[in-house]
Design a protein around this motif. Structure first.
Motif, PDB file in Angstrom:
ATOM      1  N   GLY A   1       0.795  -1.223   0.000  1.00 56.87           N
ATOM      2  CA  GLY A   1       0.000   0.000   0.000  1.00 56.87           C
ATOM      3  C   GLY A   1       0.827   1.271   0.000  1.00 56.87           C
ATOM      4  N   VAL A   2       0.169   2.346  -0.425  1.00 59.51           N
ATOM      5  CA  VAL A   2       0.767   3.675  -0.410  1.00 59.51           C
ATOM      6  C   VAL A   2       0.094   4.452   0.709  1.00 59.51           C
ATOM      7  CG1 VAL A   2       0.969   5.864  -1.665  1.00 59.51           C
ATOM      8  CG2 VAL A   2       1.259   3.692  -2.885  1.00 59.51           C
ATOM      9  N   ILE A   3       0.894   5.071   1.568  1.00 55.72           N
ATOM     10  CA  ILE A   3       0.344   5.914   2.633  1.00 55.72           C
ATOM     11  C   ILE A   3       0.671   7.362   2.297  1.00 55.72           C
ATOM     12  CG2 ILE A   3       0.355   6.444   5.103  1.00 55.72           C
ATOM     13  CD1 ILE A   3       1.345   3.577   5.634  1.00 55.72           C
ATOM     14  N   LEU A   4      -0.350   8.151   1.995  1.00 51.90           N
ATOM     15  CA  LEU A   4      -0.118   9.576   1.722  1.00 51.90           C
ATOM     16  C   LEU A   4      -0.153  10.333   3.033  1.00 51.90           C
ATOM     17  CD1 LEU A   4      -2.357  10.268  -1.440  1.00 51.90           C
ATOM     18  CD2 LEU A   4       0.070   9.688  -1.362  1.00 51.90           C
ATOM     19  N   ALA A   5       0.881  11.142   3.261  1.00 54.87           N
ATOM     20  CA  ALA A   5       1.000  11.903   4.509  1.00 54.87           C
ATOM     21  C   ALA A   5       1.552  13.286   4.175  1.00 54.87           C
ATOM     22  CB  ALA A   5       1.919  11.169   5.477  1.00 54.87           C
ATOM     23  N   THR A   6       0.918  13.925   3.200  1.00 52.72           N
ATOM     24  CA  THR A   6       1.490  15.143   2.623  1.00 52.72           C
ATOM     25  C   THR A   6       1.017  16.428   3.300  1.00 52.72           C
ATOM     26  OG1 THR A   6      -0.237  14.985   0.976  1.00 52.72           O
ATOM     27  CG2 THR A   6       1.935  14.197   0.332  1.00 52.72           C
ATOM     28  N   GLY A   7       0.254  16.329   4.377  1.00 51.74           N
ATOM     29  CA  GLY A   7      -0.160  17.531   5.100  1.00 51.74           C
ATOM     30  C   GLY A   7      -1.314  18.244   4.432  1.00 51.74           C
TER      31      GLY A   7
END
Ligand SMILES: Cc1cc2nc3c(=O)[nH]c(=O)nc-3n(C[C@H](O)[C@H](O)[C@H](O)COP(=O)(O)OP(=O)(O)OC[C@H]3O[C@@H](n4cnc5c(N)ncnc54)[C@H](O)[C@@H]3O)c2cc1C
Lengths: 567, 125
Positions: free
Chosen positions: A286-292
């Motif tokens: 999986g990809v975890i987006l944590a870009t704010g």
């Protein structure tokens, strides 16, 4: 998670249903745009009449910079701040790397997510736009279950839901309540391993909320400080621990596109390397987006949260990249009217920010019953003239006059650290952001706080009359909060609340997996931190528990990293 | 001005298109060989092509291009180490890797990116 709340519901919860109905997804936008005049009416009601122009803009080649909408190549309409990604062909990809988990963004939620995934056995990459891990703030909060009554935890959950005007997803708040103690402790421990001087301030930092509805509570409170040391430094230390655990960091590498197959599953991310070439990161789990958040994306901000149009920003480069990626993958934005966080803990002591001294606007006029907390002041100062500026005014006797007020007074010696005109060394502050002043006359003070001297003098005169009468017949402030401004020297803290964070995001379930417009999980896509939705819902971010935002980011990063690693 | 067909319009993302249209109109308006607006480099005899290449496309110059003349970022940071109150080329947000274009503008007045948050009142050349 609390056993009482584990029962699996087949129906989406009311929060999710509401977001599916009124949120913005690629599909809902297409449907509305196709509705033509009907769509214009729909959006007109919700305060976004620009959509009507969208349908027109699609027909004209040059809509000009003010047009909010254009038409994308597939014939579907698109909002201008959601540009349709140009397909990137395989021949344009310089290299392809394969990991179990790919985390996008090395901030308060991304670094914990990466380390947590690695500790749970995954091969992890972090791709980060900036040259190093980057985040802001100092305090992160968690609930210490060992020292809290169960009824207290539930009462706190209820309080936080009320803070969000009952518009959040209770499941997520409860998830924070039951896992944050463990997660914040873990962050403190692992950041320390990386060399950070972080401390756990425990319950001491949460004095105001040690009892909720009479039930006892205990807390874990991480503190990455004192300033200028921040959570940014802390996340860089945590990244060192993560590297030791095998996480690979790729810096100066903004993610530009998700890799999605025809079935809608997310397979990875394409990022741009410092030479401008594309690198494909495949993620088997999986990809975890944590870009704010998206506070530096003006069009996106104006659309979802027009309240902050004229208010300054405290961050850089939070352009909403993750929102664009998740939207085109089928994700759903929370409906217009996002939750905002506006503070100024730097101009003067944070502990005095909510003390109800005389408060004046940018010109020097009284504008509010000062028992309104600083975190809500922005609602009175939204106009371009005030733009978040106001000042707290008090006189030489403040240490005795306000001694019984909630908050913590800093004596005159301590105030000097916050005075740009004082030649002494500045400790525990950002020297470039202090803005506290002292003067022998009100007019001089007015000049220092950049207010109009005559206006401020008149305001103080009127205020003193009200104080003498014992009744605030102008704004109704309680009489025990009325103290005069009579004796020199006079003090003024010129605060300027600016946007710290926007804390609404995109629809997720309890695994922080993105949901599509049908409420179905998008395989392989997870959203954490301020990009994730559902945790708030009010007009403003609550300060009920100090450091809830970072506490939430660490907790959901920690939980999601573990969850995805185990898939 | 170049004509943009309906198909091109439909195919181009909006942002790219606006740049494209800007380029087309600027190319049409500018006298040959001269910059369309003020240029500090041009005043020193540096040609458009030295920064923008020979394609004639009006586009933001990548940072890499700046560094070919101005040197490594670390060296730049060392040269401004004494700027008060803070070294603009080495900071807590972007290290030594800020994109030059953020502050230094070639065809418009430069700006101080720090100012919205900090009282760092240096003039950006
Ligand atoms: C001055 C200030 C003080 C604050 N103080 C506190 C506090 O004391 N307590 C508290 O609880 N909250 C505080 N906050 C709020 C808190 O900082 C944020 O809510 C929190 O940092 C958000 O975490 P996040 O992981 O969502 O995003 P961030 O921490 O902002 O991290 C996002 C990361 O993603 C990267 N990124 C962005 N786009 C891309 C891309 N396309 N590709 C790759 N990487 C990308 C960014 O460079 C960044 O490092 C404060 C905020 C500010 C501005």
């Amino acid at each position: 998670m609390s056993q009482d709340h584990l029962k699996e519901d087949k129906e989406p919860d009311p929060y999710t249903q509401q977001v599916l109905e009124s949120g913005l997804s690629r599909r809902s936008f297409l449907a509305r745009a196709a509705g033509g005049a009907a769509a214009a009416g729909l959006f007109g009601l919700s305060g976004a009449p620009a959509l009507a122009a969208g349908a027109r803009a699609a027909k004209t080649p040059n809509p000009g910079p003010d047009a909010a909408f254009g038409k994308s190549a597939d014939g579907g309409a698109t909002l201008s701040f959601l540009p349709k990604p140009r397909p990137i062909h395989d021949r344009e990809i310089k290299r392809t790397l394969t990991f179990d988990v790919v985390v996008v963004g090395a901030g308060a939620s991304g670094v914990p997510a990466a380390l947590s995934a690695a500790e749970n056995g995954a091969k992890v990459a972090v791709i980060q736009k900036a040259p190093f891990a980057l985040s802001q703030g100092n305090t992160g909060a968690g609930v210490d279950l060992a020292t809290s009554e169960k009824a207290g935890v539930e009462a706190l959950v209820a309080r936080l839901i009320a803070d969000s005007n009952h518009r959040c997803n209770p499941k997520l708040v409860r998830q924070w309540a039951y896992h944050s103690g463990e997660a914040v402790k873990w962050v403190v421990d692992r950041a320390r391993q990386g060399g950070s001087p972080v401390v756990d301030q425990g319950s001491g930092a949460q004095r105001a909320i040690l009892k909720v509805n009479g039930y006892g509570m205990g807390y874990v409170t991480s503190f990455f400080g004192p300033k200028p040391y921040t959570t940014g430094d802390g996340m860089r230390a945590l990244a060192k621990t993560a590297e030791k655990a095998g996480v690979r960091f790729f810096y100066n590498m903004p993610a530009v596109q998700l890799v999605q197959n025809k079935a809608g599953e997310i397979l990875g991310v394409i990022a741009k390397d410092p030479d401008g070439q594309y690198v494909k990161f495949l993620a088997t789990k999986g990809v975890i987006l944590a870009t704010g958040d998206y506070q530096n994306n003006k069009a996106m901000s104006d659309y979802f949260i027009p309240d902050v149009k004229h208010l300054g920003r405290k961050q850089l480069d939070r352009n909403g990249d993750g929102f664009v990626l998740a939207y085109w993958a089928g994700g759903v934005f929370e409906p217009i009217g996002h939750t905002k966080m506006l503070h100024d803990f730097d101009a003067g002591p944070a502990s005095m920010c909510d003390m109800p001294f005389l408060a004046v606007d940018r010109k020097g006029r009284r504008f509010v019953n000062e028992t309104v907390e600083m975190s809500l002041m922005n609602n009175y100062l939204k106009d371009p003239g005030n733009a978040g500026h106001y000042s707290q005014i008090f006189d030489a006797d403040y240490m005795t006059q306000a001694a019984k007020w909630p908050g913590k007074l800093v004596p005159p010696e301590g105030l000097k650290h916050y005075m740009p005109d004082d030649p002494g060394a500045k400790k525990g502050v950002f020297a470039s952001q202090v803005n506290t002043h002292v003067a022998d006359t009100i007019e001089d003070l007015a000049r220092k706080i950049e207010a109009d001297p005559a206006t401020l003098a008149a305001t103080v005169k009127r205020y003193n009359e009200l104080v003498a009468s014992g009744k605030d017949s102008d704004f109704g402030k309680p009489s025990d909060r009325l103290v005069p401004v009579l004796k020199a020297p006079f003090y003024g803290i010129h605060r300027r609340v600016r946007l710290s964070a926007i804390c609404s995001g995109m629809l997720v379930d309890e695994n922080h997996q993105a949901l599509d417009a049908d409420g179905r999980p998008i395989k392989g896509l997870f959203l954490v931190g301020n990009l994730g939705g559902g945790f708030y819902g009010g007009v403003d971010y609550p300060l009920t528990v100090f450091g809830l935002s970072l506490g939430r980011c660490y907790t959901f990063g920690y939980l999601t990293g573990r969850h995805v690693a185990k898939l | 001005m170049n004509r943009i067909t309906a198909r091109q319009w439909a195919a181009a993302p909006l942002a790219a298109l606006l740049v494209l249209m800007g380029a087309a109109s600027a190319a049409a308006a500018a006298p040959q060989g001269k910059a369309d607006r003020m240029s500090k480099h041009a005043d020193k005899g540096i040609t458009c092509a030295q920064c923008h290449g020979k394609t004639g496309k009006k586009a933001v110059v990548p940072k890499k291009q700046c560094l070919t003349c101005h040197g490594e970022t670390k060296d730049l940071a060392a040269r401004t180490a004494d700027v008060k109150p803070n070294n603009p080329h080495e900071n807590r947000h972007l290290g030594t890797e800020a994109d030059c274009n953020r502050c230094h503008h070639e065809h418009a007045a430069s700006e101080n990116l720090c100012l919205p948050c900090h009282a760092f009142n240096f003039q950006v050349p």
